[in-house]
Each structure stands twice: as C-alpha cells, then as structure tokens.
Design an enzyme around this catalytic site. Structure first.
Site, PDB file in Angstrom:
ATOM      1  N   ASP A 184      -7.627   8.621   4.431  1.00  0.00           N
ATOM      2  CA  ASP A 184      -6.753   9.781   4.538  1.00  0.00           C
ATOM      3  C   ASP A 184      -6.052  10.098   3.224  1.00  0.00           C
ATOM      4  O   ASP A 184      -5.988  11.246   2.807  1.00  0.00           O
ATOM      5  CB  ASP A 184      -5.723   9.577   5.670  1.00  0.00           C
ATOM      6  CG  ASP A 184      -4.972   8.246   5.582  1.00  0.00           C
ATOM      7  OD1 ASP A 184      -5.208   7.454   4.637  1.00  0.00           O
ATOM      8  OD2 ASP A 184      -4.138   7.982   6.478  1.00  0.00           O
TER       9      ASP A 184
ATOM     10  N   ASP B 196      -2.482   6.723  -1.958  1.00  0.00           N
ATOM     11  CA  ASP B 196      -1.041   6.648  -2.204  1.00  0.00           C
ATOM     12  C   ASP B 196      -0.838   5.629  -3.327  1.00  0.00           C
ATOM     13  O   ASP B 196      -1.023   5.954  -4.489  1.00  0.00           O
ATOM     14  CB  ASP B 196      -0.341   6.270  -0.900  1.00  0.00           C
ATOM     15  CG  ASP B 196       1.177   6.319  -0.995  1.00  0.00           C
ATOM     16  OD1 ASP B 196       1.701   7.141  -1.760  1.00  0.00           O
ATOM     17  OD2 ASP B 196       1.855   5.531  -0.295  1.00  0.00           O
ATOM     18  N   THR B 197      -0.522   4.383  -3.017  1.00  0.00           N
ATOM     19  CA  THR B 197      -0.435   3.390  -4.095  1.00  0.00           C
ATOM     20  C   THR B 197      -1.828   3.007  -4.603  1.00  0.00           C
ATOM     21  O   THR B 197      -1.980   2.565  -5.743  1.00  0.00           O
ATOM     22  CB  THR B 197       0.256   2.094  -3.623  1.00  0.00           C
ATOM     23  OG1 THR B 197      -0.566   1.463  -2.639  1.00  0.00           O
ATOM     24  CG2 THR B 197       1.629   2.379  -3.044  1.00  0.00           C
ATOM     25  N   GLY B 198      -2.832   3.125  -3.734  1.00  0.00           N
ATOM     26  CA  GLY B 198      -4.189   2.747  -4.118  1.00  0.00           C
ATOM     27  C   GLY B 198      -4.552   1.330  -3.716  1.00  0.00           C
ATOM     28  O   GLY B 198      -5.687   0.904  -3.903  1.00  0.00           O
TER      29      GLY B 198
ATOM     30  N   THR C 268      -4.941   0.002  -0.732  1.00  0.00           N
ATOM     31  CA  THR C 268      -5.942  -0.040   0.342  1.00  0.00           C
ATOM     32  C   THR C 268      -7.334   0.228  -0.220  1.00  0.00           C
ATOM     33  O   THR C 268      -8.286  -0.503   0.074  1.00  0.00           O
ATOM     34  CB  THR C 268      -5.613   1.023   1.413  1.00  0.00           C
ATOM     35  OG1 THR C 268      -4.277   0.816   1.865  1.00  0.00           O
ATOM     36  CG2 THR C 268      -6.568   0.934   2.589  1.00  0.00           C
ATOM     37  N   LEU C 269      -7.443   1.268  -1.022  1.00  0.00           N
ATOM     38  CA  LEU C 269      -8.759   1.616  -1.569  1.00  0.00           C
ATOM     39  C   LEU C 269      -9.273   0.523  -2.488  1.00  0.00           C
ATOM     40  O   LEU C 269     -10.452   0.173  -2.450  1.00  0.00           O
ATOM     41  CB  LEU C 269      -8.677   2.959  -2.305  1.00  0.00           C
ATOM     42  CG  LEU C 269      -8.545   4.172  -1.376  1.00  0.00           C
ATOM     43  CD1 LEU C 269      -8.235   5.430  -2.179  1.00  0.00           C
ATOM     44  CD2 LEU C 269      -9.818   4.365  -0.557  1.00  0.00           C
TER      45      LEU C 269
ATOM     46  N   LYS D 238      -1.414  11.544  -3.382  1.00  0.00           N
ATOM     47  CA  LYS D 238       0.010  11.818  -3.576  1.00  0.00           C
ATOM     48  C   LYS D 238       0.342  11.628  -5.046  1.00  0.00           C
ATOM     49  O   LYS D 238       0.148  10.546  -5.593  1.00  0.00           O
ATOM     50  CB  LYS D 238       0.831  10.860  -2.702  1.00  0.00           C
ATOM     51  CG  LYS D 238       2.047  11.523  -2.098  1.00  0.00           C
ATOM     52  CD  LYS D 238       2.924  10.539  -1.406  1.00  0.00           C
ATOM     53  CE  LYS D 238       2.494  10.270   0.019  1.00  0.00           C
ATOM     54  NZ  LYS D 238       3.417   9.336   0.691  1.00  0.00           N
TER      55      LYS D 238
ATOM     56  N   ASP E   2       0.434   9.197  10.298  1.00  0.00           N
ATOM     57  CA  ASP E   2       1.515   8.947  11.237  1.00  0.00           C
ATOM     58  C   ASP E   2       2.806   8.563  10.539  1.00  0.00           C
ATOM     59  O   ASP E   2       2.828   8.164   9.377  1.00  0.00           O
ATOM     60  CB  ASP E   2       1.133   7.798  12.174  1.00  0.00           C
ATOM     61  CG  ASP E   2       1.181   6.447  11.455  1.00  0.00           C
ATOM     62  OD1 ASP E   2       0.484   6.305  10.434  1.00  0.00           O
ATOM     63  OD2 ASP E   2       1.937   5.559  11.887  1.00  0.00           O
TER      64      ASP E   2
HETATM   65  P1  IMP Z   1      -2.027   2.964  -0.118  1.00  0.00           P
HETATM   66  O1  IMP Z   1      -0.580   2.847  -0.495  1.00  0.00           O
HETATM   67  O2  IMP Z   1      -2.769   3.882  -1.073  1.00  0.00           O
HETATM   68  O3  IMP Z   1      -2.680   1.636   0.038  1.00  0.00           O
HETATM   69  O4  IMP Z   1      -2.067   3.670   1.290  1.00  0.00           O
HETATM   70  C1  IMP Z   1      -1.932   2.906   2.446  1.00  0.00           C
HETATM   71  C2  IMP Z   1      -1.951   3.706   3.700  1.00  0.00           C
HETATM   72  O5  IMP Z   1      -0.625   4.118   3.934  1.00  0.00           O
HETATM   73  C3  IMP Z   1      -2.764   4.987   3.707  1.00  0.00           C
HETATM   74  O6  IMP Z   1      -4.107   4.789   4.026  1.00  0.00           O
HETATM   75  C4  IMP Z   1      -2.060   5.753   4.795  1.00  0.00           C
HETATM   76  O7  IMP Z   1      -2.588   5.377   6.054  1.00  0.00           O
HETATM   77  C5  IMP Z   1      -0.632   5.278   4.672  1.00  0.00           C
HETATM   78  N1  IMP Z   1       0.191   6.304   3.982  1.00  0.00           N
HETATM   79  C6  IMP Z   1       0.428   6.447   2.671  1.00  0.00           C
HETATM   80  N2  IMP Z   1       1.198   7.524   2.428  1.00  0.00           N
HETATM   81  C7  IMP Z   1       1.451   8.074   3.637  1.00  0.00           C
HETATM   82  C8  IMP Z   1       2.189   9.241   4.073  1.00  0.00           C
HETATM   83  O8  IMP Z   1       2.769  10.022   3.305  1.00  0.00           O
HETATM   84  N3  IMP Z   1       2.203   9.455   5.416  1.00  0.00           N
HETATM   85  C9  IMP Z   1       1.567   8.650   6.306  1.00  0.00           C
HETATM   86  N4  IMP Z   1       0.866   7.577   5.949  1.00  0.00           N
HETATM   87  C10 IMP Z   1       0.810   7.295   4.625  1.00  0.00           C
HETATM   88 MG    MG Z   2      -4.712   4.530   6.147  1.00  0.00          MG
END
Ligand code: IMP
Ligand code: MG
Length: 180
Positions: free
Chosen positions: A91, A94-96, A98-99, A122, A150
């Site tokens: 989806d 964000d921080t990256g 997860t990817l 983001k 969510d």
């Molecule tokens: P990451 O920080 O890139 O690892 O993102 C982790 C997960 O956090 C994403 O896959 C989303 O499911 C969730 N997430 C990050 N930003 C948002 C947001 O603004 N709204 C809802 N979920 C978010």
């Molecule tokens: Mg997610």
C-alpha cells in the site's frame, strides 16, 4: 486526499506500465497484507499476463500510535520463487522497513527478478532508501486511511484516501490492534 476516481486512474496507470514491462511473461505477485488488499483487487484485474498471487502478512505494531513499531513479517507462505518474475505490491512506502525486509526475503528464494509497486509514497518519511519501480502517488507526510489503509484496524473500506485529523488520533499509547 485522493478521490475514488483519482485512485482508479492511478491504479490503471500503474497497471498499464506493468503490462508494458512484462508483456505476456508470467508474473508472481507478492501482496502485503493487510493494507494492500484493495489495491491488489483493483490492480490484478487490469493485468493481462498469466498471474500467480501470493500473500504475506507484515505488521509494524502501531495500534493507536501512528509511529511505526517493531516489524514482523510472516513469510511462511512464501514458497520457492526460483526463476520467477516477482512483483511485490504494498500500500505505502513509508519508512521502507517493510519493503526492505520483503525484498530480502523474496531475494533469498532466487527469483528471476524482483520489482516493487506501491500505491503511495509518503514524502519525507523514508529511513530506507529504495527505488520502487512503480508508485501510484506521492503524498504529503500525513497519516492516511482508506483504500485498504487503517488506523487502529478501522477505515480500510473507505473508497477514497483521507488524511486523519490530528484530533482523531486518540492516544500515543501503542496498545491497540497491530497494524498491517
Ligand atoms: P513502512 O514504515 O514503510 O515499513 O510501512 C509499514 C506499514 O505501515 C505500511 O505497509 C502500512 O501498512 C502502514 N502505514 C504506513 N503509513 C501509514 C499511513 O499513513 N496510514 C496507514 N498505514 C500506514
Ligand atoms: Mg502494510
């Protein structure tokens, strides 16, 4: 932030580019639960190549906090992807974290290629520098919900993307449901 029409156009644009890139070559999609369910449903119906779909559960425990917590990825459903072209679909970048984790888990199974498609990036949040191959939309640094995303487990079914008002973010306590 993004209307249902804008989302539809963005997903169609990405699907067109993905179709062009892979042509008729078979593709294996690795979808990241739970946030990518709506994107996946809309995207895969626009893809024209022979398609396999695999789902993995990722969670960064946030609960009612909007800051990411420890990352958990359940890759037990990731079978051997040796020789396959793999497209990770999530989806949001964000921080990256997860990817980054998913790319390395997929890479470890010796696929022919690994690419990444995300609906949202983001701006200004990245801790891990990645170059997703397809990005639907760049969005400002606000916490967003809808179209699969969510807050504390809610709002995934909104057909549009909305920024959560600061007043709606109840408590920084990280004691709600895990977010994925
Ligand atoms: P990451 O920080 O890139 O690892 O993102 C982790 C997960 O956090 C994403 O896959 C989303 O499911 C969730 N997430 C990050 N930003 C948002 C947001 O603004 N709204 C809802 N979920 C978010
Ligand atoms: Mg997610």
């Amino acid at each position: 932030m993004l209307s249902a029409d804008q989302l539809r156009e963005g997903v169609m644009r990405m699907a067109g580019q993905i179709n062009q890139r892979y042509g008729r070559r078979p593709l294996t999609i690795v979808g990241v639960l739970t946030g990518s369910i709506v994107l996946l449903a809309d995207l895969i119906r626009q893809l024209e190549m022979p398609l396999r779909i695999m789902l993995v559960q990722a969670r960064s425990y946030r609960g009612r906090s909007i800051a990411p917590g420890p990352l958990y990825v359940d890759a037990s459903s990731l079978v051997d992807l040796r020789g396959q072209d793999v497209l990770i679909v999530d989806d949001i970048y964000d921080t990256g974290r997860t990817l980054e984790e998913l790319i390395s888990l997929v890479d470890a199974t010796n696929p022919a290629s690994v690419r990444v498609a995300v609906l949202l990036r983001k701006v200004g949040r990245q801790e891990i520098v990645l170059e997703p191959d397809w990005i639907g939309f760049d969005i400002p640094n606000e916490f967003v919900v809808g179209y699969g995303l969510d807050y504390d487990g809610l709002y995934r079914n909104l057909p549009f993307l909305a920024a959560l008002e600061p007043a709606e973010i109840q408590s920084p306590a990280n004691d709600g449901e895990p977010r994925a």
